[in-house]
Design a protein around this motif. Structure first.
Motif: not given
Length: 180
Positions: A41-53, A58-74
């Protein structure tokens, strides 16, 4: 067990229960702040490719949280429209994530960002969350709050005498070891 009590058992199911409760608290805070996106969803909403995201994460530009299913959410609240009208991570998020990463987990940082703070207030004097303060243009206030949270409670405190330490109930050798 009291809701916030740390279990004394080494039983794996007890710890899994505590972790699940913690994930639920974070999920509730995410929802209250406006929700979160999966990576797709983030890739689609932000219009960026996976490598950029991935590089942003990795650079700490976005905060990633572990969701209920343990997958990363933003959390959506960390994104804003850029000067070019593109949805992007708010510029202050990188400074916040990088400052906090050695001392707070992403979930702890998010908890701080979503809790109303008496030192951040709106025009009517009502406490704002740091995310609300950032959205209203008070980035410096949110950064000062984070710095205050990350600073040792002893930092900047004047040294006290051994006599005063004893009056306060401290072992004077404990005071001698405290950094000044």
């Amino acid at each position: 067990m009291i809701p916030h009590e740390i279990p004394k058992s080494s039983d794996a199911s007890t710890w899994e229960s505590v972790l699940a409760r913690g994930r639920k608290v974070v999920a509730d805070a995410v929802e209250a702040s406006g929700g979160a996106w999966t990576t797709e969803q983030a890739l689609e909403q932000l219009g960026v490719d996976r490598d950029s995201f991935v590089r942003w994460r990795e650079e700490g530009r976005v905060l990633a949280l572990e969701g209920l299913d343990e997958a990363l959410t933003y959390p959506v609240a960390q994104f804003t429209l850029s000067g070019r009208g593109e949805l992007r991570p708010h510029p202050v998020m990188q400074r916040m994530v990088q400052r906090a990463q050695a001392r707070l987990s992403p979930e702890e940082l998010f908890g701080l960002l979503t809790a109303p703070q008496p030192m951040l207030v709106d025009a009517d004097g009502h406490p704002l969350t740091p995310l609300e303060a950032i959205a209203s243009g008070n980035e410096d206030g949110a950064l000062r709050l984070l710095d205050w949270v990350l600073t040792s409670s002893d930092a900047g405190a004047p040294p006290i005498s051994a006599e005063r330490a004893r009056e306060l109930g401290h072992d004077s050798s404990e005071i001698a070891r405290r950094p000044s």
